[in-house]
Structure formats: structure tokens, C-alpha cells
Write an enzyme that holds these catalytic residues in place. Structure first.
Site, PDB file in Angstrom:
ATOM      1  N   ASP A 472       0.835  -1.210   0.091  1.00  0.00           N
ATOM      2  CA  ASP A 472      -0.097  -0.111  -0.091  1.00  0.00           C
ATOM      3  C   ASP A 472       0.807   1.149  -0.137  1.00  0.00           C
ATOM      4  O   ASP A 472       1.973   1.213   0.276  1.00  0.00           O
ATOM      5  CB  ASP A 472      -1.101  -0.021   1.161  1.00  0.00           C
ATOM      6  CG  ASP A 472      -2.301   0.827   1.144  1.00  0.00           C
ATOM      7  OD1 ASP A 472      -2.294   1.507   0.005  1.00  0.00           O
ATOM      8  OD2 ASP A 472      -3.206   0.778   1.925  1.00  0.00           O
ATOM      9  N   ASP A 542     -10.724   2.065  -3.416  1.00  0.00           N
ATOM     10  CA  ASP A 542     -11.453   1.886  -1.833  1.00  0.00           C
ATOM     11  C   ASP A 542     -12.818   2.059  -2.102  1.00  0.00           C
ATOM     12  O   ASP A 542     -13.495   1.768  -1.375  1.00  0.00           O
ATOM     13  CB  ASP A 542     -10.633   3.001  -1.032  1.00  0.00           C
ATOM     14  CG  ASP A 542      -9.318   2.855  -0.338  1.00  0.00           C
ATOM     15  OD1 ASP A 542      -8.954   1.558  -0.573  1.00  0.00           O
ATOM     16  OD2 ASP A 542      -8.679   3.357   0.333  1.00  0.00           O
TER      17      ASP A 542
END
Ligand code: DGJ
Length: 732
Positions: A472, A542
């Protein structure tokens, strides 16, 4: 195939030609489009040589009136340059002349940079054209790799200094001077966090238009891609010229329409605040740009990029292997979990056929929220008393693989790492260090920082049985400065960061070839070809809401295949938008991507679990069609009906996904025309047993009515062996 007849270069792929010519020592752009059988005459562009008020630098003529191949600035050509150099005497005049060229079989790698590659039998050739400005000792090598069967050309430039030190103010990867452009549109992919890669289309008007990133990452706001298309182009027809940059940092992608209908398109590292010092003897290589022309509209362009990026950009064990069906705990627990809770979620996942359990953020240091511990990659014993080893053992005992989240490029000021090395972050001395999500960025332009990151991640991967890593990256750059570089090299930090990052990726993916790495940047904030060279899949967004995801995946598919898009089924009401959609739709939207889950299955009803189980089975059966087949977008961006087709490489199976994005009462009748089938073949639909002619499915289509909101159907068509025999069974 590459041809040179003494003055003209012809680069042929199966369906396209790219042509350049020499004129008074200048390298000119002559043509790019459908395949030509004869070389164009260089006079096609010299017929426009004389125009009022242009500075004459070619005898009686002006380079300002010619389509250049790699333009510089400072002489008569006053358009946007691809290369802009600042010399020690303050001059910024550069003028390149052709020296010579080479043609070689295959494709050399780009040192330290991600790039496409070729395999034996591809028939790939590389042309390197050597240009020079002898006055200043500057050489430019333009590289063109022709992928004949992929209908793509990969370009990059290498700048070499043989004279006194100079600074590069701009060094783009590719530019194309379109001459006499008609009505054309510019298409790019824009957005923001949780709504990435929306398709934007505008008419090209005089002046400069385009997109750029100044964020230190390719970003969620824009993607390193643009397309120029004829005004009538759609999914199936029309001229489309695609430019895609294999790079994860700041970029520019722009087109500049001049008053004479000349459009200069260019793509490369963003020149904004970029400055790169080249000492004598040093060289600079630009990232690679991949150019695709399609006469078959956007669908044709996308399929070229899909094939090339899936098989000649992605690498490693997982390029062709079936990927994992995973469950990620992020939306199920966020930071609030312990070993037992993760095992409880994993148990249910195993029961329905999930094969990998992924532990997301919050497993290390003292991290119970976003406030601390990034940089300290040692497990939190309060949450995981037996350490990662014990958790991994329990997950494996359930028959699952174990995956782990990292955010190795970052550090929280509240961490042991930052206490020990406050100068290891990007910062400018004497200025505050702006935080996003309470975090700062490690300075990967420094070798010792890269080494730390490599060793910190390696230590965990060596100690614990881990088969998947989610990498990430959750903030963009600010106060970009490096404590290690001298003042005159501070303009290099962003690019040097990218080189450091690619070095880290290369080392880790080589060291741990059995690990499936997935890229992520607050969702799809770094969804670009650079990342895909190291990690064959990326967390797309997301936003896990099924309706939003339809659009995000649609836009992403303009350049990137569904095999690269990680897509999960999540809980409702959806955590990002509060929408409730049927479980079946959530599964059907995620199925063509890298399918997985992002919820606690213990909270699902029996019917939902059954749908999940059946969807996993379906996914396993159809994965090769979704990921290796050709993708056809059958409806437009944000259409009320979202229809996609995937046709297997052998043409035997086609899968059609039909979803009602928005229902209309008493809706009009509509037919969805399929694509990519054999018009003479007969296909039987697995769901209702009906046989259809390929021609009927493509020229008339499937009857469809926007009935119930969020209804979804997946239809599988199998080619029937003997079409003549089966004709009787066919509806048509
Ligand atoms: C952003 C990612 O996109 C999410 O999936 C999740 O991993 C969080 N970061 C964790 O902090």
C-alpha cells in the site's frame, strides 16, 4: 518489421504503420495509422514549408512548419518541446540532427525502469535513431520497439552528455506531430480517491490541453494515458491513437493544437519542477511510452493494451497462473481485530471456497489507528500474542494461504524508525513537514533507505509463511527534498524516488518469486503500467460499492485488462456510499477482476453464503476467459445498462455480463449487440440452452430491458461443434 530506404523509416505492425523521414538532417514525423503498402513521400509535409512570419532555420524554410519527431526548443520551432536543455552559459537552444541508426532483433531492457519485453517468436525489432547537437556535445538516442502481433510501438529516449555539464528541464518519452488534424477528441482518465479513472472526452481545440500529475505518484486524479480519436470514434470504429506511459511518478500527457491544424501530442515525466543535472559522460533514460493505433475504435485500442500489458509487461510466476480468491479483513474489522477474530473470519471463508486470508493494516508496532507505527514492521503482540507465525499456522491449517499488508514507503513520526532517522523522510530543512494520514514519506532516492525497506519486508517474508503481499501507499508528496542530494540535484528527487522504488520492487519480487504482490495506493492512486511490471494486480479503488465499481472498472479497462483489477465483494450498506445492492450483483461486478471478498462472512445469510460459494465456483471455471480472453465493452461509460463480453482465446467460449445500473419503469426495448464472435458459428447459451448464430448475436443482439435496478446476469455461450447440423436448433 522495420524498413529504411535511405531517407524514410517505416515501422510496420500487423495492422499499422509508423513512418519517419529525413529532411535537411532533421528527423520528421510522416505518418501513423492503418498499415501502408508504400512509403509516404517526405514531400507530404514539406509542402507546407512556407508560412508568413516563421523564423527561417532551414535555408528558405522553417522547422516551425514541419512535423518533428522529437522536438527541441530555442531555434525556429516555437511549439512545446520534447527535450528542453539548459547549458552552463545560460543558453537553452538545442538543435538535433540525424547521425545514424541501428536495427536489432528483440528489445533491450531499460536500465532501472519498468518496461515491456518480448519473447521468442514475437518477431520484435528495435530501431535506435541517433541524433546529436554537436555544438554542445549532446546525443539523443530515440528507441522504437515494434511489436508486430500486438500492434504496439514502445518508445523511449536516452540523452547522453559528451560535453560540459548541462541540465535537463524536460525529457519526454514520446511525441507525435499529427499533421492536418481533423475534428478530433481528447480522451483521458480522471478522478479522485474512491472515484478513479472516469472517462473524460472533449473536443481538441486550439491551445494546450492535457493532464498531469504533480503528486509524486501517477495519482488517482489522472492516469498516465491519453488518447486522440476521430470525432466519430466509439467502441467499435473510428481512429484512436493511444499514449500510455510506463511510469508511476509525476507525468504529463498533453496535446497542443496549433493554428495550422497541427497537433503535437506528447507524454513523459512532468517537466514541472523537474531538473536533472547531467555531468559529462552521464546519461539519462526516459521511461517508456507505449503507442497503440486502432482503426477499430476504443475497443480495438484497449484489446491491444490488454494483450501487451498482460503478457509482455507483467512478469513472474503469477503472470499466467490462476490468482488467489482471497478474503481481506479491512472492511470486516478495520484496526480492531486479534488473532482469534481473524481465524474466525478465515474459517467461514474456507468453508465457502476462499483460498487466501489476508491481514490488512494494524498488525504491527502499536498501531490501533492511523496515528502510529508505520516503519516498525514487527507484530503487535497484544493483537497477535503468538506473532505472525502462529496466525499464519492457524490460517494454513484451515487449508488457506496467508497474505499480509505493508506500507513500506511510509513512516509515522510516532515510530521507532522516525525517532532513529528523522532525516530519512522527504523534507526541506527549516520547513514544517506536512503530514497526510499522520505520515511522512521515506526518501527512496537514498540507497540506505531502500536497503532498510528491502530488509524490513524481507525479514517478515523470511520468518513467516506468506504467499501474498498487499503493498500500500497512502499519501502524495509534499516538501519534496532529500537530505542526501546537493542543492543542484534537488530537482531530481521525485524521479530518483521512483528509481529507488523500482529497485526495491525488483529486489523483493526477485527474492520472493512465490509471493503474489498486489499494488495499492489508497485504492487506485497508483494504477499504472510501471507498477504492473512488478505486481500483476492492483487494488482498483477503495470504493467497493458495486454500482460505483462498474464505472471505475469500465474506465480502468480503457488501458488495463481486468486481470490486473483486484475486485472484492463487500458488505451493505456499502461503507463508502451507504448503498444497498443485491449480493448477486456485488459478486457479478467483481467476477471479471481478481475476485475476492472484503467482509465478515459470519454476518452473511445462508442465501448470501450460497451465492458467494456459487460465484467462487463460477469464477474458477471462467477465470481464464475473463483474464486471458478479449474484452468487449458492449455499452458506454455510465450507461443504465452495463454490458461486457469476454471471448476466450480459442473462441470456444464467450461470457456476457449484463447489469442494470439504473432501472426505468416501462423501459424501452433494447438489444445488446455482442462482439468478437465468429459470425458463421453457432453458440449455445449455458443458462437457457438456446442456440444462436454468432452473426445474429453480433448484428442483432440479445434482447434486454432495464427491468429491476441492480439486477445482474452472467451468460455463458459455448460454440457448438458443427454449425450446419445445429442450424435447426438455432433461433435464427
Ligand atoms: C488504503 C487501502 O486502499 C485499503 O484497502 C486499506 O488497505 C487501507 N489503506 C489500510 O490503511
Amino acid at each position: 518489421m522495420i524498413e529504411f530506404d535511405g531517407t524514410q523509416f517505416l515501422l510496420h505492425t500487423e495492422h499499422t504503420t509508423y513512418a519517419m523521414g529525413l529532411f535537411q538532417g532533421l528527423l520528421l514525423h510522416l505518418y501513423w495509422g492503418r498499415r501502408l503498402h508504400r512509403a509516404p513521400d517526405a514531400s507530404i509535409c514539406t509542402s507546407f514549408l512556407s508560412r508568413p512570419l516563421s523564423a527561417k532555420d532551414l535555408g528558405d524554410a522553417s522547422s516551425d512548419n514541419l512535423p518533428q519527431e522529437y522536438a527541441t526548443f530555442g531555434s525556429a520551432d516555437l511549439r512545446q518541446p520534447a527535450l528542453d536543455v539548459r547549458y552552463q552559459n545560460g543558453s537553452t537552444v538545442t538543435r538535433l540532427a540525424y547521425v545514424d541508426h541501428t536495427v536489432t532483433d528483440g528489445k533491450p531492457p531499460l536500465p532501472g525502469l519498468p518496461a515491456t519485453y518480448c519473447e521468442e517468436g514475437d518477431g520484435v525489432q528495435t530501431l535506435e535513431i541517433h541524433l546529436a547537437d554537436e555544438t554542445v556535445g549532446l546525443d539523443v538516442y530515440l528507441s522504437y520497439t515494434v511489436f508486430p502481433t500486438f500492434d504496439a510501438i514502445a518508445r523511449s529516449a536516452r540523452i547522453v552528455n559528451h560535453g560540459a555539464a548541462f541540465e535537463l528541464d524536460a525529457a519526454l518519452s514520446a511525441m507525435v506531430d499529427f499533421h492536418g488534424l481533423g475534428e478530433c477528441d481528447l480522451v483521458h482518465l480522471d478522478g479522485a480517491w474512491a472515484r478513479e479513472r472516469a472517462v473524460t472526452r472533449n473536443r481538441i481545440v486550439p491551445g494546450t490541453q492535457g493532464v498531469e500529475s504533480r503528486y509524486g505518484a501517477s495519482s488517482a486524479m489522472h492516469n498516465p494515458f491519453l488518447a486522440i480519436c476521430s470525432a466519430n470514434a466509439d467502441e467499435r470504429q473510428g481512429d484512436v491513437y493511444g499514449f500510455s506511459l510506463v511510469y508511476s511518478g509525476c507525468f504529463t500527457a498533453r496535446v497542443d493544437l496549433d493554428p495550422y491544424n497541427g497537433a503535437r501530442a506528447a507524454i513523459g515525466i512532468n517537466p514541472f519542477h523537474f531538473r536533472y543535472l547531467l555531468e559529462s559522460g552521464e546519461s539519462f533514460t526516459t521511461p517508456e511510452a507505449v503507442l497503440v493505433y486502432s482503426a477499430d475504435g476504443f475497443g480495438g485500442m484497449s484489446r491491444c493494451y490488454h494483450r501487451l500489458y498482460r503478457t509482455r509487461l507483467c512478469r513472474g510466476k503469477y503472470r499466467d497462473a490462476d490468482r488467489f480468491v482471497l478474503l481481506n479483513n479491512w472492511e470486516a474489522t478495520y484496526f480492531s481485530f486479534n488473532e482469534d477474530r481473524i481465524v474466525e473470519i478465515a474459517k467461514k471463508a474456507a468453508e465457502i471456497g476462499v483460498d487466501t486470508m489476508v491481514l490488512d493494516d494494524g498488525w504491527f508496532g502499536k498501531r490501533n489507528d492511523g496515528g502510529s507505527s508505520l516503519g516498525d514492521w514487527v507484530e503487535n503482540r497484544e493483537k497477535l500474542p503468538g506473532g505472525l507465525e502462529a496466525l499464519s499456522d492457524r490460517i494454513h491449517a484451515l487449508g488457506l494461504r496467508f497474505g499480509l499488508w505493508f506500507e513500506p514507503e511510509m513512516v509515522n513520526p510516532v515510530s521507532n524508525l522516525y525517532e532513529a532517522h528523522p532525516d530519512w523522510v522527504l523534507h526541506v530543512e527549516g520547513r514544517p513537514r506536512s503530514e497526510t494520514r499522520n505520515q511522512l514519506i521515506l526518501d527512496l532516492s537514498r540507497q540506505e533507505v531502500c536497503d532498510y525497506v528491502i530488509e524490513a519486508v524481507s525479514a517478515v517474508l523470511r520468518r513467516v509463511r506468506i504467499e501474498y503481499v498487499k503493498w500500500d501507499m497512502n499519501r502524495y508528496m509534499s516538501e519534496v527534498g532529500s537530505a542526501k542530494l546537493p542543492p543542484e540535484r534537488q530537482g531530481e528527487v521525485m524521479h530518483r524516488y521512483m528509481l529507488g522504488l523500482y529497485h526495491v520492487f525488483e529486489t523483493l519480487t526477485t527474492r520472493f518469486p512465490h509471493v503474489l504482490f498486489e499494488g495499492c495506493a489508497s485504492g487506485g492512486g497508483r494504477f499504472d503500467p510501471g507498477i504492473l511490471h512488478y505486481m500483476p494486480q492492483i487494488w482498483t479503488s477503495d470504493d467497493t460499492d458495486a454500482v460505483e465499481r462498474l464505472d471505475i472498472q469500465f474506465g480502468t479497462s480503457l488501458v488495463y485488462p481486468y486481470s490486473t483489477m483486484s475486485a472484492h465483494v463487500s458488505a451493505t450498506p456499502n461503507h463508502q456510499v451507504g448503498r444497498t445492492t443485491p449480493f448477486q450483483m456485488r459478486c457479478d461486478v467483481a467476477l471479471p477482476g481478481q475476485f475476492g471478498f472484503e467482509l465478515d462472512l459470519n454476518r452473511c445469510t445462508d442465501a448470501e453464503l450460497e451465492t458467494a460459494r456459487a460465484s467462487i465456483e463460477r469464477y474458477r471455471a471462467l477465470q481464464c476467459v475473463f483474464h486471458e480472453g478479449d474484452c468487449y465493452r458492449l455499452t458506454g461509460f455510465r450507461d443504465d445498462c452495463a454490458a461486457l463480453a469476454f471471448v476466450a482465446p480459442d473462441g470456444e467460449t464467450a461470457v456476457v455480463s449484463l447489469l442494470t445500473r439504473k432501472a426505468t419503469p416501462n423501459a424501452v426495448d433494447r438489444y445488446i449487440r455482442l462482439d468478437g464472435l465468429d459470425e458463421r458459428a453457432v453458440y449455445r447459451c449455458e443458462q437457457d440452452g438456446v442456440c444462436y448464430g454468432g452473426d445474429f448475436l453480433m448484428y442483432r443482439g440479445l434482447a434486454y430491458r432495464c427491468g429491476k435496478e441492480h439486477e445482474s446476469r452472467l451468460l455463458v455461450f459455448h460454440r457448438v461443434a458443427d454449425d450446419a447440423e445445429k442450424k435447426g436448433e438455432s433461433r435464427q
